[in-house]
Design an enzyme around this catalytic site. Structure first.
Site, PDB file in Angstrom:
ATOM      1  N   CYS A 116       0.856  -1.190   0.007  1.00 12.75           N
ATOM      2  CA  CYS A 116      -0.049  -0.139   0.019  1.00 12.75           C
ATOM      3  C   CYS A 116       0.847   1.151  -0.021  1.00 12.75           C
ATOM      4  CB  CYS A 116      -0.970   0.236   1.211  1.00 12.75           C
ATOM      5  SG  CYS A 116      -1.799   1.576   1.415  1.00 12.75           S
ATOM      6  N   CYS A 159       0.407   3.154   3.450  1.00 10.77           N
ATOM      7  CA  CYS A 159       0.818   2.678   4.720  1.00 10.77           C
ATOM      8  C   CYS A 159       2.038   3.583   5.222  1.00 10.77           C
ATOM      9  CB  CYS A 159       1.010   1.289   4.886  1.00 10.77           C
ATOM     10  SG  CYS A 159      -0.569   0.329   4.938  1.00 10.77           S
ATOM     11  N   HIS A 167      -4.262   0.198   7.950  1.00  8.02           N
ATOM     12  CA  HIS A 167      -4.956   0.051   6.689  1.00  8.02           C
ATOM     13  C   HIS A 167      -6.023  -0.547   6.653  1.00  8.02           C
ATOM     14  CE1 HIS A 167      -4.399  -0.990   2.212  1.00  8.02           C
ATOM     15  NE2 HIS A 167      -4.866  -1.903   2.517  1.00  8.02           N
ATOM     16  N   ASN A 204     -13.372  10.213  -1.179  1.00  5.19           N
ATOM     17  CA  ASN A 204     -13.824   9.023  -2.206  1.00  5.19           C
ATOM     18  C   ASN A 204     -13.773   7.871  -1.440  1.00  5.19           C
ATOM     19  OD1 ASN A 204     -14.554  10.601  -4.224  1.00  5.19           O
ATOM     20  ND2 ASN A 204     -12.569  10.379  -5.344  1.00  5.19           N
ATOM     21  N   SER A 252      -9.022   4.373  -5.419  1.00  5.39           N
ATOM     22  CA  SER A 252      -7.922   3.299  -5.863  1.00  5.39           C
ATOM     23  C   SER A 252      -7.280   2.516  -4.690  1.00  5.39           C
ATOM     24  CB  SER A 252      -6.859   4.372  -6.426  1.00  5.39           C
ATOM     25  OG  SER A 252      -6.269   5.107  -5.407  1.00  5.39           O
ATOM     26  N   HIS A 294      -6.969   1.944   1.915  1.00  2.06           N
ATOM     27  CA  HIS A 294      -6.443   2.755   3.057  1.00  2.06           C
ATOM     28  C   HIS A 294      -7.254   3.791   3.358  1.00  2.06           C
ATOM     29  CE1 HIS A 294      -2.803   3.289   5.721  1.00  2.06           C
ATOM     30  NE2 HIS A 294      -3.637   4.334   5.814  1.00  2.06           N
ATOM     31  N   HIS A 316      -8.551   7.301   3.602  1.00  2.00           N
ATOM     32  CA  HIS A 316      -7.763   8.561   3.220  1.00  2.00           C
ATOM     33  C   HIS A 316      -8.695   9.528   2.397  1.00  2.00           C
ATOM     34  CE1 HIS A 316      -7.777   6.281  -0.555  1.00  2.00           C
ATOM     35  NE2 HIS A 316      -7.310   7.632  -1.131  1.00  2.00           N
ATOM     36  N   GLN A 376      -8.727  13.617   0.393  1.00  2.00           N
ATOM     37  CA  GLN A 376      -7.626  14.385  -0.292  1.00  2.00           C
ATOM     38  C   GLN A 376      -8.150  16.011  -0.340  1.00  2.00           C
ATOM     39  OE1 GLN A 376      -6.757  13.804  -4.602  1.00  2.00           O
ATOM     40  NE2 GLN A 376      -7.810  11.770  -4.368  1.00  2.00           N
TER      41      GLN A 376
HETATM   42  P1  H2U Z   1      -8.018   8.085  -4.550  1.00  3.44           P
HETATM   43  O1  H2U Z   1      -7.870   6.728  -4.204  1.00  3.44           O
HETATM   44  O2  H2U Z   1      -9.255   8.691  -3.834  1.00  3.44           O
HETATM   45  O3  H2U Z   1      -8.108   8.148  -5.734  1.00  3.44           O
HETATM   46  O4  H2U Z   1      -6.618   8.935  -4.063  1.00  3.44           O
HETATM   47  C1  H2U Z   1      -5.492   8.507  -4.080  1.00  3.44           C
HETATM   48  C2  H2U Z   1      -4.661   9.489  -4.571  1.00  3.44           C
HETATM   49  O5  H2U Z   1      -3.272   9.256  -4.295  1.00  3.44           O
HETATM   50  C3  H2U Z   1      -4.668   9.729  -6.291  1.00  3.44           C
HETATM   51  O6  H2U Z   1      -5.121  11.294  -6.039  1.00  3.44           O
HETATM   52  C4  H2U Z   1      -2.414   9.805  -5.206  1.00  3.44           C
HETATM   53  C5  H2U Z   1      -3.288   9.584  -6.431  1.00  3.44           C
HETATM   54  O7  H2U Z   1      -2.875  10.740  -7.381  1.00  3.44           O
HETATM   55  N1  H2U Z   1      -1.279   8.822  -5.130  1.00  3.44           N
HETATM   56  C6  H2U Z   1      -0.153   9.617  -4.845  1.00  3.44           C
HETATM   57  O8  H2U Z   1      -0.056  10.810  -4.525  1.00  3.44           O
HETATM   58  N2  H2U Z   1       0.941   8.862  -4.965  1.00  3.44           N
HETATM   59  C7  H2U Z   1       1.339   7.532  -5.110  1.00  3.44           C
HETATM   60  O9  H2U Z   1       2.313   6.868  -4.671  1.00  3.44           O
HETATM   61  C8  H2U Z   1       0.033   6.800  -5.251  1.00  3.44           C
HETATM   62  C9  H2U Z   1      -1.202   7.494  -5.425  1.00  3.44           C
END
Ligand code: H2U
Length: 349
Positions: free
Chosen positions: A52, A55, A116, A156, A164, A167, A169, A171
């Protein structure tokens, strides 16, 4: 001619925040409530996943290593939607057909917990308060940057929402312009304040508290309700009971009350279909343009896509795309269903 019955007859409801209508078709949801028939989906994720990128101590896509954090953790999004670079505007911004404006901003990722395997409703009130502390800190830090006029905190949740990574989180996207939804809300709140010298959302809440039928949960400082004009089947909004325009204006007691209602509302969501309930949530609050904003009331929207079960999702397609949003189950029925859900998480029963 038959007398109009809002609980039976097709009708449209007006959203005074964004000045849009929603078509409500209550007669189409005559089928009995089926939410309680779902099988419990009790997937347990490990508290640490070496794969992850959120993490503690793990390596992200750009090679950076996350702090070994113990509470929440914030980092600049490695794939940011906005850039901080100052750009000299060369494209014509007032052209009718080819109007474009450069936009400057900062995107951050906020990990809610080092664990996580947890989601927001599974965090303790103290842990959620810690997330709120982080939101406050970021609103202050980002809002203090001279070109940043708006700070959007959002989450989200669930792969169905395009998230995606499980974990926990959210934004934060901070930028120079007010994004479209916020601009619409800002203009409605401002117009109302100009006319009445009171706050549209506080006046609305006062009326809702008299009627009670769309209230999901309340404490001394906050209310969670299904808005009269909700478009998603189980859409809700959290509102404070006093005139708080931004997250940094919360007292310590209010912060605890906010964390509590957040935990209870998201727990009710999970209990509705015995699943980790997906949604997009976001805090709308005063712009960070250095002005006082008595017209603003901080509020948190929850837009969940689920309709009838953990797997039956509402699609905003067809008529919604071509005409306007439409719903079958009334906001009153949704509020009742959520009200009837326990505030004890199904995993703990
Ligand atoms: P979402 O799972 O809500 O898409 O948010 C994850 C965000 O984390 C996503 O915007 C960022 C992605 O751009 N990210 C990083 O900044 N670094 C990483 O190593 C993977 C994902």
């Amino acid at each position: 001619m038959k007398k109009f019955d809002i609980n039976e007859d097709p009708h449209r409801r007006y959203n005074p925040l964004i000045k849009e209508w929603v078509l409500v078709s209550p007669h189409r949801s005559k089928r009995p409530w089926q939410g309680q028939n779902e099988a419990v989906s009790n997937i347990t994720l490990p508290s640490y996943d070496p794969e992850c990128y959120l993490c503690p101590g793990n390596v992200r896509a750009n090679g950076e290593i996350n702090d070994s954090y113990e509470n929440s953790f914030v980092f600049d999004n490695d794939f940011a939607a906005l850039k901080q670079d100052e750009i000299i505007q060369e494209i014509e911004s007032e052209n009718t057909f080819f109007c474009a404006k450069s936009e400057r901003g900062i995107s951050k990722v906020v990990c809610f917990s080092p664990n996580h395997g947890l989601t927001l409703p599974e965090l303790s009130v103290a842990e959620i308060e810690n997330v709120i502390n982080t939101w406050q800190k970021e609103y202050t830090l980002l809002g203090a940057i001279d070109y940043i006029n708006h700070v959007q905190i959002f989450e989200n949740k669930g792969s169905v929402m395009g998230c995606s990574n499980p974990h926990p989180h959210g934004q934060i996207w901070a930028q120079s312009s007010l994004p479209t939804q916020v601009e619409k809300t800002h203009s409605s709140l401002s117009e109302y304040f100009e006319k009445k010298r009171t706050n549209l959302l506080l006046d609305y809440l006062e009326e809702e508290l008299k009627i009670k039928e769309r209230i999901v949960i309340e404490n001394d400082y906050f209310v969670a309700l299904v808005p009269f004009w909700a478009i998603w089947p189980f859409e809700t909004m959290i509102l404070p009971k006093r005139n708080i325009s931004k997250i940094t204006a919360l007292t310590e007691t209010e912060k605890t009350a906010f964390a509590t209602i957040l935990k209870q509302l998201t727990t009710k969501y999970d209990n509705l279909f015995n699943t980790s309930f997906p949604y997009s949530s976001g805090i709308h609050q005063a712009p960070t343009d250095g002005k006082l904003h008595p017209e603003w009331l901080i509020h948190m929207h929850f837009y969940p896509p689920l309709l009838r079960s953990a797997s039956v999702k509402k699609f905003m397609v067809g008529y919604e795309m071509m005409g306007e949003s439409q719903r079958d189950i009334t906001p009153e029925k949704s509020a009742e269903a959520l009200r009837n859900c326990s505030v004890i998480h199904f995993k703990n029963k």
